[in-house]
Design a protein around this motif. Sequence first.
Motif, mmCIF file in Angstrom:
data_model
loop_
_atom_site.group_PDB
_atom_site.id
_atom_site.type_symbol
_atom_site.label_atom_id
_atom_site.label_comp_id
_atom_site.label_asym_id
_atom_site.label_seq_id
_atom_site.Cartn_x
_atom_site.Cartn_y
_atom_site.Cartn_z
ATOM 1 N N GLN A 57 8.796 1.440 8.176
ATOM 2 C CA GLN A 57 7.983 1.377 6.955
ATOM 3 C C GLN A 57 6.506 1.606 7.263
ATOM 4 O O GLN A 57 5.791 2.225 6.473
ATOM 5 N N GLY A 58 6.052 1.101 8.394
ATOM 6 C CA GLY A 58 4.669 1.341 8.793
ATOM 7 C C GLY A 58 4.405 2.812 9.050
ATOM 8 O O GLY A 58 3.363 3.356 8.644
ATOM 9 N N ALA A 59 5.354 3.484 9.711
ATOM 10 C CA ALA A 59 5.209 4.926 9.955
ATOM 11 C C ALA A 59 5.190 5.695 8.645
ATOM 12 O O ALA A 59 4.375 6.616 8.460
ATOM 13 N N ALA A 60 6.079 5.323 7.712
ATOM 14 C CA ALA A 60 6.107 5.999 6.411
ATOM 15 C C ALA A 60 4.786 5.808 5.670
ATOM 16 O O ALA A 60 4.259 6.745 5.061
ATOM 17 N N ALA A 61 4.243 4.585 5.712
ATOM 18 C CA ALA A 61 2.976 4.310 5.027
ATOM 19 C C ALA A 61 1.834 5.132 5.622
ATOM 20 O O ALA A 61 0.980 5.653 4.885
ATOM 21 N N LEU A 62 1.813 5.270 6.930
ATOM 22 C CA LEU A 62 0.756 6.060 7.578
ATOM 23 C C LEU A 62 0.859 7.536 7.199
ATOM 24 O O LEU A 62 -0.160 8.198 6.946
ATOM 25 N N ILE A 63 2.081 8.047 7.165
ATOM 26 C CA ILE A 63 2.269 9.458 6.794
ATOM 27 C C ILE A 63 1.842 9.693 5.346
ATOM 28 O O ILE A 63 1.139 10.659 5.025
ATOM 29 N N LEU A 64 2.255 8.791 4.453
ATOM 30 C CA LEU A 64 1.879 8.925 3.041
ATOM 31 C C LEU A 64 0.374 8.744 2.856
ATOM 32 O O LEU A 64 -0.239 9.412 2.013
ATOM 33 N N TRP A 65 -0.219 7.834 3.622
ATOM 34 C CA TRP A 65 -1.674 7.624 3.548
ATOM 35 C C TRP A 65 -2.420 8.899 3.945
ATOM 36 O O TRP A 65 -3.419 9.272 3.318
ATOM 37 N N SER A 66 -1.925 9.581 4.983
ATOM 38 C CA SER A 66 -2.561 10.833 5.413
ATOM 39 C C SER A 66 -2.492 11.885 4.313
ATOM 40 O O SER A 66 -3.486 12.569 4.021
ATOM 41 N N LYS A 67 -1.329 12.014 3.683
ATOM 42 C CA LYS A 67 -1.171 12.987 2.594
ATOM 43 C C LYS A 67 -1.983 12.568 1.373
ATOM 44 O O LYS A 67 -2.571 13.420 0.676
ATOM 45 N N PHE A 68 -2.020 11.262 1.102
ATOM 46 C CA PHE A 68 -2.831 10.726 0.003
ATOM 47 C C PHE A 68 -4.300 11.091 0.192
ATOM 48 O O PHE A 68 -4.964 11.573 -0.738
ATOM 49 N N PHE A 85 0.820 -1.206 0.000
ATOM 50 C CA PHE A 85 0.000 0.000 0.000
ATOM 51 C C PHE A 85 0.860 1.265 0.000
ATOM 52 O O PHE A 85 0.475 2.281 -0.588
ATOM 53 N N HIS A 86 2.002 1.194 0.648
ATOM 54 C CA HIS A 86 2.940 2.311 0.651
ATOM 55 C C HIS A 86 3.275 2.738 -0.778
ATOM 56 O O HIS A 86 3.307 3.933 -1.102
ATOM 57 N N SER A 87 3.511 1.771 -1.655
ATOM 58 C CA SER A 87 3.914 2.082 -3.029
ATOM 59 C C SER A 87 2.784 2.748 -3.815
ATOM 60 O O SER A 87 3.041 3.598 -4.675
ATOM 61 N N ILE A 88 1.530 2.383 -3.520
ATOM 62 C CA ILE A 88 0.401 3.027 -4.197
ATOM 63 C C ILE A 88 0.283 4.485 -3.757
ATOM 64 O O ILE A 88 0.138 5.392 -4.588
ATOM 65 N N LEU A 95 0.984 10.246 -5.015
ATOM 66 C CA LEU A 95 1.489 11.553 -4.603
ATOM 67 C C LEU A 95 2.550 12.069 -5.575
ATOM 68 O O LEU A 95 2.628 13.275 -5.831
ATOM 69 N N ASP A 96 3.345 11.169 -6.116
ATOM 70 C CA ASP A 96 4.357 11.564 -7.092
ATOM 71 C C ASP A 96 3.715 12.159 -8.342
ATOM 72 O O ASP A 96 4.244 13.100 -8.937
ATOM 73 N N HIS A 135 4.270 15.836 -5.473
ATOM 74 C CA HIS A 135 4.608 15.927 -4.049
ATOM 75 C C HIS A 135 5.946 15.243 -3.787
ATOM 76 O O HIS A 135 6.093 14.488 -2.810
ATOM 77 N N VAL A 136 6.922 15.488 -4.659
ATOM 78 C CA VAL A 136 8.210 14.806 -4.561
ATOM 79 C C VAL A 136 8.965 15.256 -3.313
ATOM 80 O O VAL A 136 9.643 14.459 -2.660
ATOM 81 N N LYS A 137 8.866 16.538 -2.971
ATOM 82 C CA LYS A 137 9.530 17.039 -1.770
ATOM 83 C C LYS A 137 9.005 16.317 -0.533
ATOM 84 O O LYS A 137 9.801 15.863 0.309
ATOM 85 N N PHE A 138 7.712 16.201 -0.426
ATOM 86 C CA PHE A 138 7.109 15.538 0.735
ATOM 87 C C PHE A 138 7.572 14.085 0.804
ATOM 88 O O PHE A 138 7.968 13.593 1.873
ATOM 89 N N ILE A 139 7.526 13.386 -0.326
ATOM 90 C CA ILE A 139 7.928 11.979 -0.368
ATOM 91 C C ILE A 139 9.396 11.831 0.030
ATOM 92 O O ILE A 139 9.759 10.944 0.824
ATOM 93 N N SER A 140 10.257 12.696 -0.503
ATOM 94 C CA SER A 140 11.689 12.612 -0.225
ATOM 95 C C SER A 140 11.990 12.881 1.249
ATOM 96 O O SER A 140 12.853 12.214 1.843
ATOM 97 N N MET A 141 11.291 13.845 1.848
ATOM 98 C CA MET A 141 11.499 14.131 3.263
ATOM 99 C C MET A 141 11.063 12.961 4.131
ATOM 100 O O MET A 141 11.743 12.603 5.104
ATOM 101 N N VAL A 142 9.938 12.356 3.778
ATOM 102 C CA VAL A 142 9.463 11.184 4.526
ATOM 103 C C VAL A 142 10.458 10.038 4.396
ATOM 104 O O VAL A 142 10.798 9.362 5.375
#
Length: 291
Positions: A201-212, A148-151, A156-157, A161-168
């Motif tokens: 990885q779980g934390a990253a997925a949650l952060i990306l899910w929120s932005k998604f 799900f992280h990859s989706i 977002l890409d 939202h490349v800056k956000f992804i790169s910072m995460v």
Amino acid sequence: TPGTVPRTGDGAGNIHRVTSAVFWNFFGKASLLTVRFAESVILVRLLGREEYGLYGSLINLEAIAVLVISLGLESAVSRFVPQFRTEGDIGKIRSLLRRIFRIRALLLLPAGAVIVLGGEYISSAFYHGLLPPGLLNAVFALVVIVSFHSIFRTFLDSFFHVKFISMVDAATQGIYLLLAVALVLSGYGLAGVFSALVLSQGAAALILWSKFGKTLRELPAAGTGKSEVGKKRVMEYSWSLYIFGILLYVLGKGLDVLLIGILLGDLTQVAWYMIAFNLAYYSLSVMDIAV
């Protein structure tokens, strides 16, 4: 403003987004390569050659599972979400994402059965019985998270939202390495490394899910356009990239690691191969890091 489709014909705006994306892509890749190189050096010293070889085999198993169930769906998001957005067919974006999430969730069920319930067979058939059953559960947890992280990441890409992804990426990868080292030094060994992986990885997925979710909610409820792209076109494109991804896996280190595990009962050979491959890969990647 929220509720409107951003203009895509603004030349100056597009140039700014592209140059910003290139810079942050460079930053993200540089951070990832730095952490991965440090990981390959630090973990092999802390875990030892055999444990590091086991780590590489388990990560390779996770990569195989993620590849098998991917079906090129991320490629469909990357290719068609920007097109639907440009054409103003917001409804088709939502429909595509719903189908992708349903397919991914359904495919995780057999993947979990194979990895968790069939873990003993996988270990004996491919790795001479050297894979601990408990760590296979961690492998499946990673498969779920990364799937799900990859989706989220690809969606977002497509919205720049490349800056956000790169910072995460930079933050979570750095935290992973620090946490992994701390847990290994505390005596948790390889289980500590996988705990750090799952948590980061779980934390990253949650952060990306929120932005998604935020990005998706900002889109208008219904667009003004109608795309001519149908389900058949999406499926054909996804499958073509899926086959290409499998070929890349075969030509990359994934198949090599699997074959070493099958043919040899010495996981230190996996460790030596991974160290050599990573050194060559990271050296070459520096030259095209922003591409």
